[in-house]
Motif scaffolding. Structure first.
Motif, PDB file in Angstrom:
ATOM      1  N   LEU A 214       0.800  -1.179  -0.109  1.00  0.00           N
ATOM      2  CA  LEU A 214       0.033   0.056   0.154  1.00  0.00           C
ATOM      3  C   LEU A 214       0.878   1.403   0.062  1.00  0.00           C
ATOM      4  CD1 LEU A 214      -2.847  -0.881   2.387  1.00  0.00           C
ATOM      5  CD2 LEU A 214      -2.860  -0.748  -0.160  1.00  0.00           C
ATOM      6  N   TYR A 215       2.051   1.122   0.653  1.00  0.00           N
ATOM      7  CA  TYR A 215       2.712   2.476   0.635  1.00  0.00           C
ATOM      8  C   TYR A 215       3.414   2.712  -0.624  1.00  0.00           C
ATOM      9  CZ  TYR A 215       7.206   5.032   1.495  1.00  0.00           C
ATOM     10  OH  TYR A 215       8.064   5.973   1.683  1.00  0.00           O
ATOM     11  N   ILE A 216       3.900   1.605  -1.331  1.00  0.00           N
ATOM     12  CA  ILE A 216       4.563   1.681  -2.698  1.00  0.00           C
ATOM     13  C   ILE A 216       3.496   2.082  -3.667  1.00  0.00           C
ATOM     14  CG2 ILE A 216       5.776   0.452  -4.396  1.00  0.00           C
ATOM     15  CD1 ILE A 216       7.075  -1.137  -2.249  1.00  0.00           C
ATOM     16  N   TYR A 217       2.146   1.405  -3.501  1.00  0.00           N
ATOM     17  CA  TYR A 217       1.255   1.799  -4.508  1.00  0.00           C
ATOM     18  C   TYR A 217       0.656   3.192  -4.374  1.00  0.00           C
ATOM     19  CZ  TYR A 217      -3.235   1.608  -6.832  1.00  0.00           C
ATOM     20  OH  TYR A 217      -4.397   2.197  -7.530  1.00  0.00           O
ATOM     21  N   SER A 218       0.857   4.006  -3.001  1.00  0.00           N
ATOM     22  CA  SER A 218       0.428   5.218  -3.010  1.00  0.00           C
ATOM     23  C   SER A 218       1.450   6.276  -3.574  1.00  0.00           C
ATOM     24  CB  SER A 218       0.548   5.477  -1.235  1.00  0.00           C
ATOM     25  OG  SER A 218       1.591   5.414  -0.693  1.00  0.00           O
ATOM     26  N   LEU A 219       2.613   5.632  -3.623  1.00  0.00           N
ATOM     27  CA  LEU A 219       3.849   6.484  -4.217  1.00  0.00           C
ATOM     28  C   LEU A 219       3.561   6.234  -5.704  1.00  0.00           C
ATOM     29  CD1 LEU A 219       7.108   5.664  -2.162  1.00  0.00           C
ATOM     30  CD2 LEU A 219       5.689   7.684  -2.076  1.00  0.00           C
ATOM     31  N   SER A 220       3.493   5.021  -6.307  1.00  0.00           N
ATOM     32  CA  SER A 220       3.555   4.907  -7.695  1.00  0.00           C
ATOM     33  C   SER A 220       2.294   4.815  -8.599  1.00  0.00           C
ATOM     34  CB  SER A 220       4.184   3.563  -8.134  1.00  0.00           C
ATOM     35  OG  SER A 220       3.236   2.571  -7.604  1.00  0.00           O
ATOM     36  N   ARG A 221       1.044   4.775  -7.461  1.00  0.00           N
ATOM     37  CA  ARG A 221      -0.272   4.580  -8.094  1.00  0.00           C
ATOM     38  C   ARG A 221      -0.506   3.681  -9.341  1.00  0.00           C
ATOM     39  NH1 ARG A 221       0.477  10.721  -8.486  1.00  0.00           N
ATOM     40  NH2 ARG A 221       0.173  11.365  -6.284  1.00  0.00           N
ATOM     41  N   ASN A 222       0.347   2.629  -9.329  1.00  0.00           N
ATOM     42  CA  ASN A 222       0.484   1.680 -10.056  1.00  0.00           C
ATOM     43  C   ASN A 222       0.430   0.059  -9.720  1.00  0.00           C
ATOM     44  OD1 ASN A 222       1.501  -0.430 -12.148  1.00  0.00           O
ATOM     45  ND2 ASN A 222       1.265   1.421 -13.726  1.00  0.00           N
TER      46      ASN A 222
ATOM     47  N   ILE B 222       3.518  -2.084 -10.519  1.00  0.00           N
ATOM     48  CA  ILE B 222       4.978  -1.404 -10.148  1.00  0.00           C
ATOM     49  C   ILE B 222       4.735  -1.741  -8.577  1.00  0.00           C
ATOM     50  CG2 ILE B 222       6.228   0.526  -9.581  1.00  0.00           C
ATOM     51  CD1 ILE B 222       4.814   1.749 -12.252  1.00  0.00           C
ATOM     52  N   ALA B 223       3.797  -1.594  -7.866  1.00  0.00           N
ATOM     53  CA  ALA B 223       3.864  -1.777  -6.364  1.00  0.00           C
ATOM     54  C   ALA B 223       3.835  -3.373  -6.073  1.00  0.00           C
ATOM     55  CB  ALA B 223       2.291  -1.399  -5.900  1.00  0.00           C
ATOM     56  N   GLU B 224       3.472  -4.231  -6.844  1.00  0.00           N
ATOM     57  CA  GLU B 224       3.426  -5.467  -6.803  1.00  0.00           C
ATOM     58  C   GLU B 224       5.112  -5.860  -6.938  1.00  0.00           C
ATOM     59  OE1 GLU B 224       0.993  -7.791  -9.215  1.00  0.00           O
ATOM     60  OE2 GLU B 224      -0.454  -8.045  -7.515  1.00  0.00           O
ATOM     61  N   ASP B 225       5.673  -5.452  -7.970  1.00  0.00           N
ATOM     62  CA  ASP B 225       7.185  -5.949  -8.296  1.00  0.00           C
ATOM     63  C   ASP B 225       8.038  -5.292  -7.317  1.00  0.00           C
ATOM     64  OD1 ASP B 225       6.119  -7.193 -10.467  1.00  0.00           O
ATOM     65  OD2 ASP B 225       6.850  -5.554 -11.848  1.00  0.00           O
TER      66      ASP B 225
ATOM     67  N   MET C  84      12.336   1.884   4.295  1.00  0.00           N
ATOM     68  CA  MET C  84      13.634   2.663   3.767  1.00  0.00           C
ATOM     69  C   MET C  84      14.002   1.983   2.419  1.00  0.00           C
ATOM     70  SD  MET C  84      17.210   3.463   5.381  1.00  0.00           S
ATOM     71  CE  MET C  84      16.743   3.135   7.020  1.00  0.00           C
ATOM     72  N   VAL C  85      14.063   0.471   2.414  1.00  0.00           N
ATOM     73  CA  VAL C  85      14.399  -0.225   1.228  1.00  0.00           C
ATOM     74  C   VAL C  85      13.292   0.079   0.100  1.00  0.00           C
ATOM     75  CG1 VAL C  85      15.091  -2.427   0.104  1.00  0.00           C
ATOM     76  CG2 VAL C  85      15.872  -1.898   2.427  1.00  0.00           C
ATOM     77  N   ALA C  86      11.966   0.062   0.571  1.00  0.00           N
ATOM     78  CA  ALA C  86      10.868   0.160  -0.480  1.00  0.00           C
ATOM     79  C   ALA C  86      10.979   1.475  -0.920  1.00  0.00           C
ATOM     80  CB  ALA C  86       9.572   0.140   0.266  1.00  0.00           C
TER      81      ALA C  86
ATOM     82  N   SER D 162      -3.468   3.270 -17.281  1.00  0.00           N
ATOM     83  CA  SER D 162      -4.035   1.931 -17.049  1.00  0.00           C
ATOM     84  C   SER D 162      -5.384   2.456 -16.477  1.00  0.00           C
ATOM     85  CB  SER D 162      -3.444   1.209 -16.252  1.00  0.00           C
ATOM     86  OG  SER D 162      -4.140   0.009 -16.026  1.00  0.00           O
ATOM     87  N   ASP D 163      -6.596   2.369 -16.851  1.00  0.00           N
ATOM     88  CA  ASP D 163      -7.878   2.672 -16.239  1.00  0.00           C
ATOM     89  C   ASP D 163      -8.223   1.335 -15.113  1.00  0.00           C
ATOM     90  OD1 ASP D 163      -8.569   4.701 -17.666  1.00  0.00           O
ATOM     91  OD2 ASP D 163      -9.655   3.741 -19.413  1.00  0.00           O
ATOM     92  N   GLU D 164      -7.450   0.279 -15.395  1.00  0.00           N
ATOM     93  CA  GLU D 164      -7.670  -0.655 -14.299  1.00  0.00           C
ATOM     94  C   GLU D 164      -6.998  -0.250 -13.083  1.00  0.00           C
ATOM     95  OE1 GLU D 164      -5.840  -4.430 -15.550  1.00  0.00           O
ATOM     96  OE2 GLU D 164      -5.106  -4.673 -13.430  1.00  0.00           O
ATOM     97  N   GLU D 165      -6.006   0.534 -13.019  1.00  0.00           N
ATOM     98  CA  GLU D 165      -5.429   0.989 -11.955  1.00  0.00           C
ATOM     99  C   GLU D 165      -6.252   2.002 -10.965  1.00  0.00           C
ATOM    100  OE1 GLU D 165      -2.958  -0.597 -10.872  1.00  0.00           O
ATOM    101  OE2 GLU D 165      -2.564  -1.341 -12.815  1.00  0.00           O
TER     102      GLU D 165
END
Length: 163
Positions: free
Chosen positions: A19-27, A30-33, A59-61, A85-88
């Motif tokens: 969720l943290y990475i998703y909030s940064l990337s909005r993808n 990308i967040a999963e990877d 910190m690593v994320a 991506s509209d899916e996102e």
């Protein structure tokens, strides 16, 4: 680390890091990877004397995201990829349960990156100011001041939007 301990750490922090990475990337992709890569890199390079594995993972994320963003900006604008991506957008809409949360999310997007990160780490990551300071490489006092300013900006934005 033993495999059992690794499994426990993954189960405990996977969702909040995603969720943290998703909030940064909005993808979503990308967040999963980056979440997977976070666990791989963090656990392989965790210093023995490091006492807070959660702060280390954040910190690593964070570092992986900014490295990814820098690399992606050389090829394709990260903004273009995020908007592609509209899916996102549908995924995000499903995560936001009601109008007030959507309004808060919009207000968070208006904040500059550092203030947004501090609030996300503080309220969604449940990290202390000291832990946030370690993740962002700033002082705890700076975290406190930026969090105060960010909340003040959010309040002003929400009032302007009628929230």
């Amino acid at each position: 680390m033993e495999q059992k301990l690794l499994t426990l750490v993954y189960e405990k922090y996977h969702r909040e890091l995603y969720l943290y990475i998703y909030s940064l990337s909005r993808n979503h992709h990308i967040a999963e990877d980056l979440t997977q890569e976070t666990f791989l890199k963090a656990l392989l390079s965790l210093p023995e004397e490091h006492g807070n594995i959660r702060a280390w993972l954040y910190m690593v994320a964070r570092n992986l995201f900014f490295n990814y963003r820098e690399k992606a900006s050389r090829n394709v604008s990260l903004e273009e990829e995020m908007k592609r991506s509209d899916e996102e957008k549908d995924l995000l809409a499903n995560m936001i349960e009601n109008e007030r949360k959507l309004q808060l999310y919009q207000a968070l997007k208006k904040l500059d990156m550092k203030k947004r990160e501090i609030l996300l780490l503080q309220y969604f990551g449940d990290l202390s100011q000291k832990e946030i300071a370690a993740v962002l490489h700033i002082t705890p006092e700076n975290v406190r001041v930026l969090a105060y300013r960010a909340k003040k900006e959010l309040k002003k934005y929400m009032e302007q939007q009628g929230g």
